[in-house]
Every structure is written in C-alpha cells, then in structure tokens.
Design a protein around this motif. Structure first.
Motif, PDB file in Angstrom:
ATOM      1  N   PHE A  74       0.821  -1.197   0.000  1.00 38.25           N
ATOM      2  CA  PHE A  74       0.000   0.000   0.000  1.00 38.25           C
ATOM      3  C   PHE A  74       0.861   1.255   0.000  1.00 38.25           C
ATOM      4  O   PHE A  74       0.681   2.165  -0.819  1.00 38.25           O
ATOM      5  CB  PHE A  74      -0.922  -0.028   1.229  1.00 38.25           C
ATOM      6  CG  PHE A  74      -1.644   1.260   1.495  1.00 38.25           C
ATOM      7  CD1 PHE A  74      -2.673   1.688   0.659  1.00 38.25           C
ATOM      8  CD2 PHE A  74      -1.309   2.055   2.585  1.00 38.25           C
ATOM      9  CE1 PHE A  74      -3.339   2.880   0.908  1.00 38.25           C
ATOM     10  CE2 PHE A  74      -1.970   3.236   2.838  1.00 38.25           C
ATOM     11  CZ  PHE A  74      -2.994   3.657   1.994  1.00 38.25           C
ATOM     12  N   PHE A  75       1.840   1.309   0.892  1.00 40.08           N
ATOM     13  CA  PHE A  75       2.664   2.507   0.994  1.00 40.08           C
ATOM     14  C   PHE A  75       3.668   2.610  -0.154  1.00 40.08           C
ATOM     15  O   PHE A  75       4.057   3.713  -0.539  1.00 40.08           O
ATOM     16  CB  PHE A  75       3.370   2.543   2.345  1.00 40.08           C
ATOM     17  CG  PHE A  75       2.466   2.898   3.483  1.00 40.08           C
ATOM     18  CD1 PHE A  75       1.898   4.157   3.555  1.00 40.08           C
ATOM     19  CD2 PHE A  75       2.166   1.971   4.464  1.00 40.08           C
ATOM     20  CE1 PHE A  75       1.049   4.495   4.596  1.00 40.08           C
ATOM     21  CE2 PHE A  75       1.313   2.298   5.509  1.00 40.08           C
ATOM     22  CZ  PHE A  75       0.760   3.564   5.575  1.00 40.08           C
ATOM     23  N   THR A  76       4.097   1.493  -0.706  1.00 42.25           N
ATOM     24  CA  THR A  76       4.969   1.536  -1.882  1.00 42.25           C
ATOM     25  C   THR A  76       4.247   2.189  -3.050  1.00 42.25           C
ATOM     26  O   THR A  76       4.815   3.009  -3.785  1.00 42.25           O
ATOM     27  CB  THR A  76       5.414   0.119  -2.266  1.00 42.25           C
ATOM     28  OG1 THR A  76       6.141  -0.462  -1.184  1.00 42.25           O
ATOM     29  CG2 THR A  76       6.304   0.150  -3.500  1.00 42.25           C
ATOM     30  N   CYS A  77       2.969   1.841  -3.215  1.00 42.69           N
ATOM     31  CA  CYS A  77       2.158   2.441  -4.274  1.00 42.69           C
ATOM     32  C   CYS A  77       1.974   3.935  -4.020  1.00 42.69           C
ATOM     33  O   CYS A  77       2.030   4.743  -4.950  1.00 42.69           O
ATOM     34  CB  CYS A  77       0.811   1.728  -4.358  1.00 42.69           C
ATOM     35  SG  CYS A  77      -0.278   2.345  -5.664  1.00 42.69           S
ATOM     36  N   ILE A  78       1.776   4.310  -2.754  1.00 39.93           N
ATOM     37  CA  ILE A  78       1.621   5.724  -2.401  1.00 39.93           C
ATOM     38  C   ILE A  78       2.864   6.513  -2.798  1.00 39.93           C
ATOM     39  O   ILE A  78       2.789   7.599  -3.382  1.00 39.93           O
ATOM     40  CB  ILE A  78       1.367   5.875  -0.890  1.00 39.93           C
ATOM     41  CG1 ILE A  78      -0.011   5.338  -0.507  1.00 39.93           C
ATOM     42  CG2 ILE A  78       1.516   7.330  -0.445  1.00 39.93           C
ATOM     43  CD1 ILE A  78      -1.152   6.116  -1.074  1.00 39.93           C
ATOM     44  N   GLY A  79       4.036   5.966  -2.471  1.00 35.57           N
ATOM     45  CA  GLY A  79       5.283   6.672  -2.740  1.00 35.57           C
ATOM     46  C   GLY A  79       5.542   6.913  -4.215  1.00 35.57           C
ATOM     47  O   GLY A  79       6.227   7.870  -4.584  1.00 35.57           O
ATOM     48  N   LYS A  80       4.976   6.064  -5.072  1.00 33.18           N
ATOM     49  CA  LYS A  80       5.218   6.187  -6.505  1.00 33.18           C
ATOM     50  C   LYS A  80       4.219   7.098  -7.214  1.00 33.18           C
ATOM     51  O   LYS A  80       4.504   7.576  -8.307  1.00 33.18           O
ATOM     52  CB  LYS A  80       5.167   4.796  -7.154  1.00 33.18           C
ATOM     53  CG  LYS A  80       6.282   3.858  -6.735  1.00 33.18           C
ATOM     54  CD  LYS A  80       6.115   2.510  -7.417  1.00 33.18           C
ATOM     55  CE  LYS A  80       7.235   1.548  -7.033  1.00 33.18           C
ATOM     56  NZ  LYS A  80       7.051   0.213  -7.656  1.00 33.18           N
ATOM     57  N   ASN A  81       3.043   7.297  -6.619  1.00 35.34           N
ATOM     58  CA  ASN A  81       1.950   7.913  -7.370  1.00 35.34           C
ATOM     59  C   ASN A  81       1.342   9.138  -6.700  1.00 35.34           C
ATOM     60  O   ASN A  81       0.208   9.488  -6.998  1.00 35.34           O
ATOM     61  CB  ASN A  81       0.838   6.868  -7.587  1.00 35.34           C
ATOM     62  CG  ASN A  81       1.296   5.674  -8.398  1.00 35.34           C
ATOM     63  OD1 ASN A  81       1.467   5.766  -9.608  1.00 35.34           O
ATOM     64  ND2 ASN A  81       1.516   4.555  -7.732  1.00 35.34           N
TER      65      ASN A  81
END
Length: 316
Positions: free
Chosen positions: A248-255
């Motif tokens: 979840f947070f990996t996706c947040i950091g990219k987008n």
C-alpha cells in the motif's frame, strides 16, 4: 438521484446518534445498516461517490437538533485513532467552514486548518535525500515517537539538543477502511490544490494527508520495517498484513505528489544530520554496536587473561 442518495446518507448518520434516533428508524433499514455498516462507511468516503454538501445540508435542516452529522464525523475521526465510543472527542465546530461534501468535511476535522506555511532554510548546494528508512533514522539518532494527542499537521522533528531528536507523529490505525479513507482524502487534496508549492494560496494544511502518507511510505522499505513500526506502536491494528501494508505505501510513494509538511520534515532531518559533530557520530556508532563491542571486549579480555596465565606458567 443526489436527493435520494443524500436521504440515505442522512439516515445512515442517524445510526451513530442518540438511542432515540435509532428507535425511530425503520427496523428493516436499521437492520440493513447494521449488517453492512463497514461497506457503507467505506463507500461513502470514496471521492467519486461524493454528494454536494448543499444537498445534504438541506435534508439535515429538516432533522431535529442536534444535527446527526456532528457525532457521525466524531466517530469517523475516532476510527483513525482506534478509539471506542466512550473515548469520542467532541468536535470544535468551525461555523465559517463550508464543506464541498462529506469527504471534505471529515478531512477538515481530522486535519484542522492552521493556515500556516513554513520557510525552512536549506543549503541547496548539497544534495537533499527525499527519503530515509527506519534503520537510517536510528543511525543518525532520531527516534520515532507516536503521540495520540497530536494531529496530522503536528508532525514534527523535535531536536533534543544535538545528540538525538524525536520524530513525533500521530499513530496510524491501519485497516482496509482507514487506508481507503486516507487515499481518497489525499486524492481530494491533489484535485483541490493542483500545485502545493507554486500556488501562493497553498498552506501546509492543503497537503496534510499527502504528507502523512508519504512519511510512512518513506519509512517502509521492507516487511521488517512494518514490524518495527508495529512494535513502536507507530502503526496499530491488524487489518492489513505486513506485506499488504508495505504494498500500500509503496504504491503511495510512486503515485502521489510530495506535500509541504513532508518536505519540511525532510529538510529538518537533513539539517539535523549535517550539524552532528564527529563526537556524536562516534557516540551513535558505539550505541548501535554496543553488544558487539562488549562481546569483542570480553573476548579480548579473555585472550589477554589466557596469555598472561601461559606467560606465568612459562616463567614458573
């Protein structure tokens, strides 16, 4: 369609009100709300499902005082802090705020409105790292400190005098519903303020949720980091597994665009790292590796003792 949806929303709000509100509700409707409250509560916080608040406000005007939205928003806010009904904090109602919709209303009373903007000094001649892991924070003497009584805008690096600092932030009660709410609040910020930095009217408040989510995305590089934050009670709740939280947070950091609060903290961390003296670096090195150093010292002392005994036997 908006009228009927708004009627449904107001009736759902009444479920969180006083017992007499629930007693007056149709039994079939109350039974449906009770059986599907989690799904409904997630659905009404989706950005694409928002109803203009002017429609909801018109229907609320027909309801007896106090208005059910106040307790409902207090409950929604408490869900992010993992508090029970008995721990609800009353809302400090801002009569001047005109929400665009329910999502904006809930976000306003979670974030607040400080109307502040910081101007931190930073030496641009040196590179600025926009992320740092949990392990790297410990290496430079920064400790994560969760505090329930601080808001999202109150995330702060508290310098303890050069040798150490606390990164203070509100803990995250991580469930699937809370993750959905936060993402949609962040999406609302991105739509409402196209540019967090070049817009002269943009304040820290305008990108608070984006900053909050980016801070967690910065700290989490692997599942072990999620375990560490759980042990420190920075992340609470068992709704998501460590892998799901990391994804979840990996996706947040990219987008997601970086918020002002996040950049303020990054600059403070970088300034703190640069002002540390060599003595402090040596102290932190000893603190981090004290167990190994003590073990090595014990082995050295043992070796010296054995050699001394052998030398004494030889002399005898």
């Amino acid at each position: 369609m908006m009228f009927f949806d708004a009627c449904f929303l107001v009736q759902y709000m009444r479920c969180y009100g006083e017992p007499e509100d629930i007693n007056d509700m149709d039994d079939a409707l109350h039974s449906y709300f009770s059986a599907n409250y989690e799904r409904i509560r997630t659905d009404i916080m989706m950005l694409e499902n928002q109803i203009p608040w002017v429609v909801v406000k018109m229907i609320l005007s027909f309801m007896p005082a106090p208005s059910p939205w106040e307790r409902f928003v207090a409950v929604m806010r408490s869900c992010l802090k993992n508090r029970t009904g008995s721990d609800l904090q009353d809302l400090d109602i801002d009569a001047t705020y005109e929400p665009p919709h329910l999502l904006g209303l809930v976000r306003f009373y979670i974030v607040g409105n400080n109307d502040t903007s910081k101007d931190l000094q930073f030496n641009a001649d040196k590179p600025l790292s926009l992320s740092i892991s949990v392990a790297e924070l410990a290496d430079v003497g920064i400790t994560l400190v969760p505090k329930d009584d601080v808001g999202i805008l109150d995330m702060e690096l508290d310098d303890k005098g050069g040798f150490c600092a606390d990164l203070v932030l509100p803990p995250l009660y991580l469930t699937e519903a809370n993750a959905t709410w936060l993402v949609n609040m962040a999406a609302f910020e991105l739509c409402k303020t196209p540019d967090f930095y070049d817009d002269d009217d943009a304040d820290d408040e305008d990108s608070a949720v984006c900053s909050y989510l980016h801070l967690f995305a910065m700290l989490l590089d692997k599942k072990q980091d999620v375990h560490e934050l759980r042990k420190k009670h920075v992340i609470e709740g068992g709704g998501l597994t460590s892998k799901e939280a990391l994804d979840f947070f990996t996706c947040i950091g990219k987008n997601m665009r970086l918020g002002q609060c996040y950049l303020d903290i990054i600059i403070k961390i970088e300034n703190f790292k640069r002002k540390r003296s060599p003595l402090l670096k040596f102290f932190l090195f000893l603190k981090k590796h004290k167990n190994r150093i003590m073990a090595l010292a014990s082995l050295t002392a043992l070796g010296v003792g054995i050699l001394s005994s052998l030398q004494a036997l030889k002399s005898a």
